[in-house]
Scaffold this active site. Sequence first.
Site, PDB file in Angstrom:
ATOM      1  N   ASN A 170      -3.723  -5.628  -2.041  1.00  9.34           N
ATOM      2  CA  ASN A 170      -3.889  -6.656  -1.024  1.00  9.34           C
ATOM      3  C   ASN A 170      -5.315  -7.205  -1.004  1.00  9.34           C
ATOM      4  O   ASN A 170      -5.757  -7.786  -0.010  1.00  9.34           O
ATOM      5  CB  ASN A 170      -3.530  -6.127   0.364  1.00  9.34           C
TER       6      ASN A 170
ATOM      7  N   HIS B 175       0.848  -1.189   0.000  1.00  9.60           N
ATOM      8  CA  HIS B 175       0.000   0.000   0.000  1.00  9.60           C
ATOM      9  C   HIS B 175       0.881   1.236   0.000  1.00  9.60           C
ATOM     10  O   HIS B 175       1.730   1.423   0.868  1.00  9.60           O
ATOM     11  CB  HIS B 175      -0.933  -0.008   1.203  1.00  9.60           C
ATOM     12  N   ALA B 176       0.649   2.086  -0.999  1.00  3.22           N
ATOM     13  CA  ALA B 176       1.566   3.193  -1.284  1.00  3.22           C
ATOM     14  C   ALA B 176       1.826   4.137  -0.111  1.00  3.22           C
ATOM     15  O   ALA B 176       2.966   4.526   0.131  1.00  3.22           O
ATOM     16  CB  ALA B 176       1.015   3.998  -2.465  1.00  3.22           C
ATOM     17  N   ARG B 177       0.792   4.491   0.651  1.00  9.43           N
ATOM     18  CA  ARG B 177       0.937   5.537   1.669  1.00  9.43           C
ATOM     19  C   ARG B 177       1.626   5.055   2.936  1.00  9.43           C
ATOM     20  O   ARG B 177       1.906   5.856   3.822  1.00  9.43           O
ATOM     21  CB  ARG B 177      -0.439   6.101   2.028  1.00  9.43           C
ATOM     22  N   GLU B 178       1.899   3.743   3.026  1.00 10.18           N
ATOM     23  CA  GLU B 178       2.470   3.181   4.251  1.00 10.18           C
ATOM     24  C   GLU B 178       3.999   3.241   4.176  1.00 10.18           C
ATOM     25  O   GLU B 178       4.683   2.215   4.091  1.00 10.18           O
ATOM     26  CB  GLU B 178       1.919   1.777   4.460  1.00 10.18           C
TER      27      GLU B 178
ATOM     28  N   ARG C 225      -3.382   4.701  -1.867  1.00  9.30           N
ATOM     29  CA  ARG C 225      -3.206   3.361  -1.311  1.00  9.30           C
ATOM     30  C   ARG C 225      -2.991   2.306  -2.404  1.00  9.30           C
ATOM     31  O   ARG C 225      -2.161   1.410  -2.274  1.00  9.30           O
ATOM     32  CB  ARG C 225      -4.450   3.023  -0.492  1.00  9.30           C
TER      33      ARG C 225
ATOM     34  N   HIS D 136       3.076  -3.592   6.546  1.00  9.90           N
ATOM     35  CA  HIS D 136       2.071  -2.557   6.330  1.00  9.90           C
ATOM     36  C   HIS D 136       2.091  -1.578   7.497  1.00  9.90           C
ATOM     37  O   HIS D 136       2.878  -1.726   8.435  1.00  9.90           O
ATOM     38  CB  HIS D 136       0.677  -3.195   6.273  1.00  9.90           C
ATOM     39  N   ALA D 137       1.256  -0.573   7.429  1.00 12.86           N
ATOM     40  CA  ALA D 137       1.047   0.338   8.560  1.00 12.86           C
ATOM     41  C   ALA D 137      -0.389   0.869   8.448  1.00 12.86           C
ATOM     42  O   ALA D 137      -0.887   0.991   7.338  1.00 12.86           O
ATOM     43  CB  ALA D 137       2.045   1.494   8.497  1.00 12.86           C
ATOM     44  N   TYR D 138      -1.071   1.303   9.491  1.00 17.99           N
ATOM     45  CA  TYR D 138      -0.575   1.320  10.837  1.00 17.99           C
ATOM     46  C   TYR D 138      -1.574   0.594  11.730  1.00 17.99           C
ATOM     47  O   TYR D 138      -2.764   0.521  11.378  1.00 17.99           O
ATOM     48  CB  TYR D 138      -0.433   2.780  11.306  1.00 17.99           C
TER      49      TYR D 138
ATOM     50  N   GLU E 201       1.491  -4.894  10.902  1.00 21.00           N
ATOM     51  CA  GLU E 201       1.013  -3.519  10.822  1.00 21.00           C
ATOM     52  C   GLU E 201       1.903  -2.751  11.789  1.00 21.00           C
ATOM     53  O   GLU E 201       1.826  -2.923  13.002  1.00 21.00           O
ATOM     54  CB  GLU E 201      -0.457  -3.421  11.245  1.00 21.00           C
TER      55      GLU E 201
END
Lengths: 209, 376
Positions: free
Chosen positions: B210, B135-138, B193, B263-265, B337
């Site tokens: 995902n 996921h791009a923003r993580e 994302r 991943h996050a968060y 996460e």
Amino acid sequence: ELSPSHFPATRAAAAALGYLRYLRGGPGRGLELRELRRARRQDIDDVGHKYYLELELEDVLDKDRTVNCTAEVLYHLGSKTSAPDVQVTVQGELRSTEEADKEFYNRIRSLEKELVAENIPDSHGNVPPELEPIHLLAWVASGYVIWQNSTENTKFHLAQVKHVKQVKRSDEDLQFDFVVLLHEMVSQEVLPWEVTLLWHPQRGAQVSQ
Amino acid sequence: LQVDLWQPSSPLHIVEGAVADVRVPQNTTRSLLPFLQKENIQYTVLISDLQQAIENQTGGRSHRNRRSLSGYNYEVYHSLEEIEDWMYYLNRTYSDLVHMFSVGKSYEGRPLYVLKLGKRSRPYKKAVWIDCGIHAREWIGPAFCQWFVKEALQTHQTDPDMRKMLTQLYFYIMPVFNVDGYHFSWTHDRFWRKTRSKNMRFHCHGVDANRNWKVKWCDEGASLHPCDDTYCGPFPESEPEVKAVAHFLRKHRKQIKAYLSFHAYAQMLLYPYSYKYATIPNFNCVESAAYNAVNALQSAYGVRYRYGPASSTLYVSSGSSMDWAYKNGIPYAFAFELRDTGHFGFLLPEMLIKPTCTETMLAVKNITLHLLKKCH
């Protein structure tokens, strides 16, 4: 009895935290959830689902200690439009913010130009220290929005303050027009919300409709 | 008591009622502030840490010293270009331990790079797959992948655990899975994302990488609407990134004994299933591995992670890489996460990269060593 590590309890806790931030947060106080200790759910016929929570909170400006709190979150049956009823009881005292509030109030009132800022925190997570009180007021404002929009199938967090603009008023309140980005965990959407917050050191915060 | 006057330009211009800005060393504030309070002089701290402010402005990104492993700054977020340059550098400089290759191309035509890490000690070695940035923003994900590689290369001679890991196993590390999305989150939308594939009918881009795997695809916890952030795609493995990695993992399924995705968060360590509430056959092994990993993580700074099956701990979702890896015969499939739990969320400050990565290393080493002890 619910497991505190499973999502039904944690979603109710997020709603309770939003409500609590709206009620007790301010430019000098940011409440964060340290731990969800216990959770129970009660299904009330023809009414809805009621969650009983035991929370451990911390003030981000006073991280050395924690404060316990109990919360009740009632999600109304079948209702898509009404906010959950939330009650919270904080056990013990929260650190006084009287001086910090007064100092912030005076600082903003004495600004020649109305405060404007954006992207708090920025892409790399930075918040300039002088904007931290505004950041915390955004938590108050977004706390209200989160509480009002929470259901058993949502879990909101404030992702970022996209934009904030102070609006000078003729009365004694400070007014901030926010655009906040809320991250909803279940759908994974990041959505903008506009919310106007009025704040006064003695009277506290109020979301303006 | 001496102060460095920043404003006005001369002490002669200081008059009653005017503003003066001064800089003092940290320890001087102990005497200055009470003095000001006593004299009823109003003050505000404008910059509480000048060194930090200067570093934020000029440090990190402009220190493009990629000539040495220790010159690369692992405590800042790096753009896709910087990460690729870094991989090329490691491939050239540590050719006995690192092999860089590509498993395919992204939707926008970017290469999908993977690093193979490990000593060429024997002809056949089991392997661990690690991917970050599905996921791009993580952003903390790719930061961790880079940190892991750095730790492996810097400590494998001095740390017995790392030495054992690189001798007995290969590590396939994919620092940025969703290269198009990651690039987009740097240039256009920090909260992007999905991938960046174009949709034929709608004006929306991207598929949730995902939710695009072929395991109970697009059932609960995924969306059929192309504009949604959990869009499962038009069909399983529709995304070239997913298809390329799935192809690689399928090809190496006998060799790969653990799948770790970062991943996050939320601060969680998750294992299958995501798509249903059920207990996996090797629950005892996986659960004890998770329990030990989370305790190891906590030992660093006291940070608590929750752990358990993804469906009950986080939410039900279908088409996830973790479930797919598990279904494909990889006995240890985990999704991390990382920090935090919502305070900064996706915007985790760079100064938290080091503690986050340090504690997570303990968990990953713990899982790897658990894996080597043959509890499958």
